[in-house]
Scaffold this motif. Sequence first.
Motif, PDB file in Angstrom:
ATOM      1  N   GLU A  25       5.169  -7.403   4.632  1.00 43.27           N
ATOM      2  CA  GLU A  25       6.368  -6.667   4.211  1.00 43.27           C
ATOM      3  C   GLU A  25       7.020  -7.380   3.010  1.00 43.27           C
ATOM      4  O   GLU A  25       6.403  -8.287   2.436  1.00 43.27           O
ATOM      5  CB  GLU A  25       7.272  -6.485   5.427  1.00 43.27           C
ATOM      6  CG  GLU A  25       6.718  -5.467   6.443  1.00 43.27           C
ATOM      7  CD  GLU A  25       6.822  -4.024   5.960  1.00 43.27           C
ATOM      8  OE1 GLU A  25       7.874  -3.628   5.449  1.00 43.27           O
ATOM      9  OE2 GLU A  25       5.835  -3.277   6.082  1.00 43.27           O
TER      10      GLU A  25
ATOM     11  N   TRP B  57       3.136  -4.410   1.147  1.00 48.35           N
ATOM     12  CA  TRP B  57       4.292  -3.538   0.924  1.00 48.35           C
ATOM     13  C   TRP B  57       4.751  -3.683  -0.525  1.00 48.35           C
ATOM     14  O   TRP B  57       4.725  -4.779  -1.084  1.00 48.35           O
ATOM     15  CB  TRP B  57       5.426  -3.967   1.867  1.00 48.35           C
ATOM     16  CG  TRP B  57       6.734  -3.270   1.631  1.00 48.35           C
ATOM     17  CD1 TRP B  57       7.229  -2.226   2.327  1.00 48.35           C
ATOM     18  CD2 TRP B  57       7.725  -3.596   0.638  1.00 48.35           C
ATOM     19  NE1 TRP B  57       8.457  -1.862   1.832  1.00 48.35           N
ATOM     20  CE2 TRP B  57       8.783  -2.681   0.796  1.00 48.35           C
ATOM     21  CE3 TRP B  57       7.806  -4.556  -0.383  1.00 48.35           C
ATOM     22  CZ2 TRP B  57       9.925  -2.696  -0.015  1.00 48.35           C
ATOM     23  CZ3 TRP B  57       8.939  -4.562  -1.203  1.00 48.35           C
ATOM     24  CH2 TRP B  57       9.984  -3.645  -1.003  1.00 48.35           C
TER      25      TRP B  57
ATOM     26  N   ASP C 292       6.603   2.110  -0.714  1.00 47.87           N
ATOM     27  CA  ASP C 292       7.870   2.463  -0.080  1.00 47.87           C
ATOM     28  C   ASP C 292       8.862   3.008  -1.117  1.00 47.87           C
ATOM     29  O   ASP C 292       8.665   2.843  -2.325  1.00 47.87           O
ATOM     30  CB  ASP C 292       8.419   1.157   0.523  1.00 47.87           C
ATOM     31  CG  ASP C 292       9.373   1.398   1.680  1.00 47.87           C
ATOM     32  OD1 ASP C 292       9.273   2.442   2.327  1.00 47.87           O
ATOM     33  OD2 ASP C 292      10.228   0.524   1.926  1.00 47.87           O
ATOM     34  N   GLU C 293       9.912   3.654  -0.641  1.00 50.30           N
ATOM     35  CA  GLU C 293      11.096   3.965  -1.452  1.00 50.30           C
ATOM     36  C   GLU C 293      10.823   4.866  -2.657  1.00 50.30           C
ATOM     37  O   GLU C 293      11.599   4.879  -3.598  1.00 50.30           O
ATOM     38  CB  GLU C 293      11.766   2.676  -1.967  1.00 50.30           C
ATOM     39  CG  GLU C 293      12.106   1.665  -0.894  1.00 50.30           C
ATOM     40  CD  GLU C 293      13.308   2.061  -0.034  1.00 50.30           C
ATOM     41  OE1 GLU C 293      13.859   3.152  -0.254  1.00 50.30           O
ATOM     42  OE2 GLU C 293      13.669   1.264   0.852  1.00 50.30           O
TER      43      GLU C 293
ATOM     44  N   ARG D  78       5.704   6.729   1.263  1.00 50.01           N
ATOM     45  CA  ARG D  78       6.824   7.454   1.858  1.00 50.01           C
ATOM     46  C   ARG D  78       7.113   8.767   1.141  1.00 50.01           C
ATOM     47  O   ARG D  78       7.993   9.513   1.549  1.00 50.01           O
ATOM     48  CB  ARG D  78       8.060   6.555   1.932  1.00 50.01           C
ATOM     49  CG  ARG D  78       8.671   6.606   3.330  1.00 50.01           C
ATOM     50  CD  ARG D  78       9.749   5.607   3.535  1.00 50.01           C
ATOM     51  NE  ARG D  78      10.829   5.796   2.583  1.00 50.01           N
ATOM     52  CZ  ARG D  78      11.846   4.948   2.460  1.00 50.01           C
ATOM     53  NH1 ARG D  78      11.908   3.873   3.218  1.00 50.01           N
ATOM     54  NH2 ARG D  78      12.800   5.163   1.588  1.00 50.01           N
TER      55      ARG D  78
ATOM     56  N   TYR E 297       5.078   7.874   6.418  1.00 51.98           N
ATOM     57  CA  TYR E 297       5.852   7.269   7.512  1.00 51.98           C
ATOM     58  C   TYR E 297       7.313   7.349   7.107  1.00 51.98           C
ATOM     59  O   TYR E 297       7.625   7.669   5.952  1.00 51.98           O
ATOM     60  CB  TYR E 297       5.450   5.789   7.689  1.00 51.98           C
ATOM     61  CG  TYR E 297       5.840   4.989   6.477  1.00 51.98           C
ATOM     62  CD1 TYR E 297       5.066   5.052   5.315  1.00 51.98           C
ATOM     63  CD2 TYR E 297       7.031   4.256   6.434  1.00 51.98           C
ATOM     64  CE1 TYR E 297       5.458   4.397   4.172  1.00 51.98           C
ATOM     65  CE2 TYR E 297       7.417   3.592   5.293  1.00 51.98           C
ATOM     66  CZ  TYR E 297       6.626   3.658   4.161  1.00 51.98           C
ATOM     67  OH  TYR E 297       7.019   3.023   3.005  1.00 51.98           O
TER      68      TYR E 297
ATOM     69  N   ASP F 105      11.731   5.966   8.355  1.00 51.80           N
ATOM     70  CA  ASP F 105      12.591   5.118   9.188  1.00 51.80           C
ATOM     71  C   ASP F 105      13.305   5.901  10.286  1.00 51.80           C
ATOM     72  O   ASP F 105      14.187   5.375  10.950  1.00 51.80           O
ATOM     73  CB  ASP F 105      13.705   4.485   8.314  1.00 51.80           C
ATOM     74  CG  ASP F 105      13.153   3.553   7.254  1.00 51.80           C
ATOM     75  OD1 ASP F 105      12.079   2.977   7.477  1.00 51.80           O
ATOM     76  OD2 ASP F 105      13.811   3.404   6.211  1.00 51.80           O
TER      77      ASP F 105
ATOM     78  N   ARG G 105       7.820   0.675  16.279  1.00 52.35           N
ATOM     79  CA  ARG G 105       8.557  -0.490  15.776  1.00 52.35           C
ATOM     80  C   ARG G 105       9.112  -1.336  16.917  1.00 52.35           C
ATOM     81  O   ARG G 105       8.814  -2.503  17.053  1.00 52.35           O
ATOM     82  CB  ARG G 105       9.723  -0.036  14.898  1.00 52.35           C
ATOM     83  CG  ARG G 105       9.275   0.603  13.617  1.00 52.35           C
ATOM     84  CD  ARG G 105      10.456   0.933  12.732  1.00 52.35           C
ATOM     85  NE  ARG G 105       9.983   1.358  11.428  1.00 52.35           N
ATOM     86  CZ  ARG G 105      10.747   1.481  10.367  1.00 52.35           C
ATOM     87  NH1 ARG G 105      12.041   1.240  10.443  1.00 52.35           N
ATOM     88  NH2 ARG G 105      10.252   1.859   9.214  1.00 52.35           N
TER      89      ARG G 105
HETATM   90  C1  GAL Z   1      11.844   0.354   4.577  1.00 50.59           C
HETATM   91  C2  GAL Z   1      10.531   0.853   5.175  1.00 50.59           C
HETATM   92  C3  GAL Z   1      10.184  -0.050   6.337  1.00 50.59           C
HETATM   93  C4  GAL Z   1      10.079  -1.468   5.865  1.00 50.59           C
HETATM   94  C5  GAL Z   1      11.334  -1.898   5.119  1.00 50.59           C
HETATM   95  C6  GAL Z   1      11.173  -3.272   4.508  1.00 50.59           C
HETATM   96  O1  GAL Z   1      12.232   1.096   3.496  1.00 50.59           O
HETATM   97  O2  GAL Z   1      10.636   2.196   5.574  1.00 50.59           O
HETATM   98  O3  GAL Z   1       8.972   0.362   6.941  1.00 50.59           O
HETATM   99  O4  GAL Z   1       8.952  -1.595   5.036  1.00 50.59           O
HETATM  100  O5  GAL Z   1      11.651  -0.975   4.116  1.00 50.59           O
HETATM  101  O6  GAL Z   1      12.305  -3.649   3.796  1.00 50.59           O
END
Ligand code: GAL
Length: 715
Positions: free
Chosen positions: A265, A304, A364-365, A417, A431, A433, A459
Amino acid sequence: MNRVTALVLFFLLIPAPLPAAAAARTLEWTRVLPGIWSAAVGRPDSVHFLQTAGVSPRREALEAMGDVPCPLEPALIRGEVREGKTLLHFPLEKGERIFGLGLHFKTVEQRGRILRLHMDHYGGTDNGRTHAPVPFYVSSRGYGIWINSARYIDIWVGTAVRKDSRHPPEVRDRNTDRQWTARPYSDNVEAVIAAEGAEVYLFGGPGLLDVVRRYNLFQGGGCLPPRWGLGFWHRVPTLYTADQVRGEVEEFARHGFPLSVIGLEPGWQSRSYPCTYEWDRGRFPDPAGLAADLKRRGIYLNLWLNPYISPQSELFQPIEPYTASHTVWAGLVPDYSRKEVQELLGRHFRKHHLDQGVSGYKMDENDGYDSWLWPDSAEFPSGISAEQMRTLYGVMMQKLATSLFRERNLRTYGLVRATNSGAASFPFVVYNDYYSHPDFITALVNSSFLGVLWTPEVRSSRTAEEWLRRMQSVCFSPLAMLNAWSDGTKPWSFPEVETQVREIAQLRLRLLPYLYNCFADYAFYGTPPVRAMNLDPGFAAAAEEVAGAVDSSANPYGEAIRREIKDQFLLGDSLLVAPLFAGQSQRKVILPKGKWYDFYTGRPAGDGEILTVAPGLDRIPVYVRDGGIIPMLEEGLRIPDGKVPLEIRHYGSKDAVYELYDDDGSSYDYEKGKFSRIRLAVTGGESGEKKGSVAVPKGSRLWSYSDFRWVFPSN
Ligand code: GAL
C-alpha cells in the motif's frame, strides 16, 4: 452617427434569428459486424472510448456468433442535436426490463430510474455516479444499446412520457380513481449528452448473454489474467517494511494459508498522496531482492499508486509541461493521452518497478471525489476536456500499465478504482471503500452486464461470522483479496473461524482450473466469468414467459424469477453461488430450471424451484448444474509451476463435454495460437454407469496437467 448608419448598425447588431430546433430524426444504422449496428448523430467527439482504449473487435469470434435480425425497429430510435447537446430517444415495451448503465450497488434493474452517468467514487446512492459509469444497457428483450461518448450522460430510463408516445398512459382522475399514479407508464428511454454529437451502437442477441458477449467482443474481448492472479491476494498495512512483509509471508505458510500475491500500500513509496513512484529505501532497501524472494515462493508483488505526482519525484520536472492546469493534493495531474507522459511514466515504471520484479498495480483515486479532484473547468495540454478526462482516466491508466507488461510478453492482473467502456480486455478489477457486504454482491451481479470485473474485497469485520461470510464470497469472485491496508487483519484474525477461512481459501486455489477456463471464455468468446441470473439463457427465457402470463400470483416461482435478483450469481457455466451475510442463518436460493446438485456433496438440490437453505456457518451455498464438469487441483498452498494431476468432477446425470483450456499461464503467446483445448467428456450418466474420457487433440501441448482423475460426487 447619422440615422442611416444607426439603422444599419441596429440591424447588424440584432442577433440572427435562432434556427428552428432540428426535429429528432430516425438514425441511419450501418451494420458493423454480425449482430452489431452503429449510427451517428451530429458530429461525434473525436475522443471516445474505443479510440482511447485503442482496442479492436474480436472479429473471428463475432463472425462465429453469426448475424441476427436487427432487434429493434430502427424507426423508433431517434436523435437530434439541440442547443449544443445530443438528445436520444429509444423505445421500451411493456414488461421490458433494463440492466446495466453503470456499476450499481443496490439495484440491478434500471427501468424507472433517472441516472447521471458520471465517474465518481460510489457515494451510497445508485444515481449513476460510480466507478464504472458505463453507458451501455441490456434489455430483457435481447438487445443492447451503447453510447460511445466519454461525457456525463443523463438518462431517463422509462420515466418520461412523450406526447407522441406509442403507448401513452391512461389519463386518470386523482379525485376519484384510486389507480392514479404520480409515475404513469412510460415507453421510452431518453438520453442527453453534453456534446454536439454521439455515436450509438445497437447489439443483437438473441439472448441477453449473447448481447453482452457481442458488446465485450466488440471491445476486444475480456481479459485473461495470469494464473497467479486467480490465487489468494493479501495487501499488507500501509507502512509495512520489507522485513514485515517477509514475516507475514512466513505466517501464511505457518498457518497453512495459500498466498499468491502480496500487495503493498502507499508506504512502499518515499512519498504518497501525491506519489513519487519511488521506493522508500528505509522500509524497502532492496526491492528486487524482496520480489525475487517472494517469486521463489510463488508469490507476486503488486504496488498501490495514485495518478498524482509529488514534487519529490524524479518525474516532477520533466512531466510538468504535460500536466493539467490543476493539482490534486498539490501533485501534478498527468495528461495520459500525451505520448510524452506515456514515455516518461513508462521509463519510470520500468526502472523502479518492472525491472525490480513487480508484477502489477493497484491504481487508486482515479475515479474522483469532487472535493479533491480537478474541476470540470480544468485544462489538459491535449485539449481533451476535463469531463472527458475524468470519464476516461482509469481506462488510460489501465492501457498504459497493461502495455508495460505486454512489451515483456507478460500478463499482469491488478486493481483499479475507475474503469469504463473499452477496458474489458485490460486485466484490472474494480474495488472501493464502500464496504457493504450485501451491496458488494449486488455490484458483482451488475458488473456482469458491463464488461467490468469487481471484487468484494475483505478488510475487517465486527464478528467472526461476518469475517467468514465475507471470505466465502470473495473466494468466489474475480479477485480473492484481503485488503489489510488500514486494519492489519490476517486471514486467521478470528481464531474461531480460522479453519473455515483456510478451507475456503484452499478451495479457491483448488478451483483454479475451472476459474481459468471461465476467464478463457471471457477472453475468447466475451462470456463474463461472473453472471447475473438474468444472463442465464434458460432463466431469462423463463422470466420472460412469466412476464407474458396474465396472472402469475399463483406461481411463487414465477413471481420470484420476475423480481430483481441481486444476492446470488453464476460463476461460469456450471456454478451457482448464493452468499450468506452476517446475521443470516438461512436464505432463499432461486434455482433455474433443470437439475442442480450440491457442490460439496453432489446430492440433488432441486430443479426450477426456490430453496430455503440453512447451510450453517462453515459453508457458502454453491450448486452445480446437471452435467457440470468442474476441473480442480489437488490441495496445495501455491499455484503450481509445472504439470500437476487434475481432479475432474462431474455432477448429476447428464452426459457432458467440456473444453479444458490450457496455456503457459503467464505470457501472451496464447494470442498466437499457443494454447490447447482438451476434450473432457462423460457418458453413461443416465444409466448410472458414468465414464469419463480425456482427449488431448493430436499435436496439442499440455502445460499444466500431468494426469487426470475423474470423480463423480455422490456416486
Ligand atoms: C484508498 C483505497 C484503499 C487503500 C487506501 C490507501 O483510497 O481505496 O484500498 O489503498 O486508499 O491509502
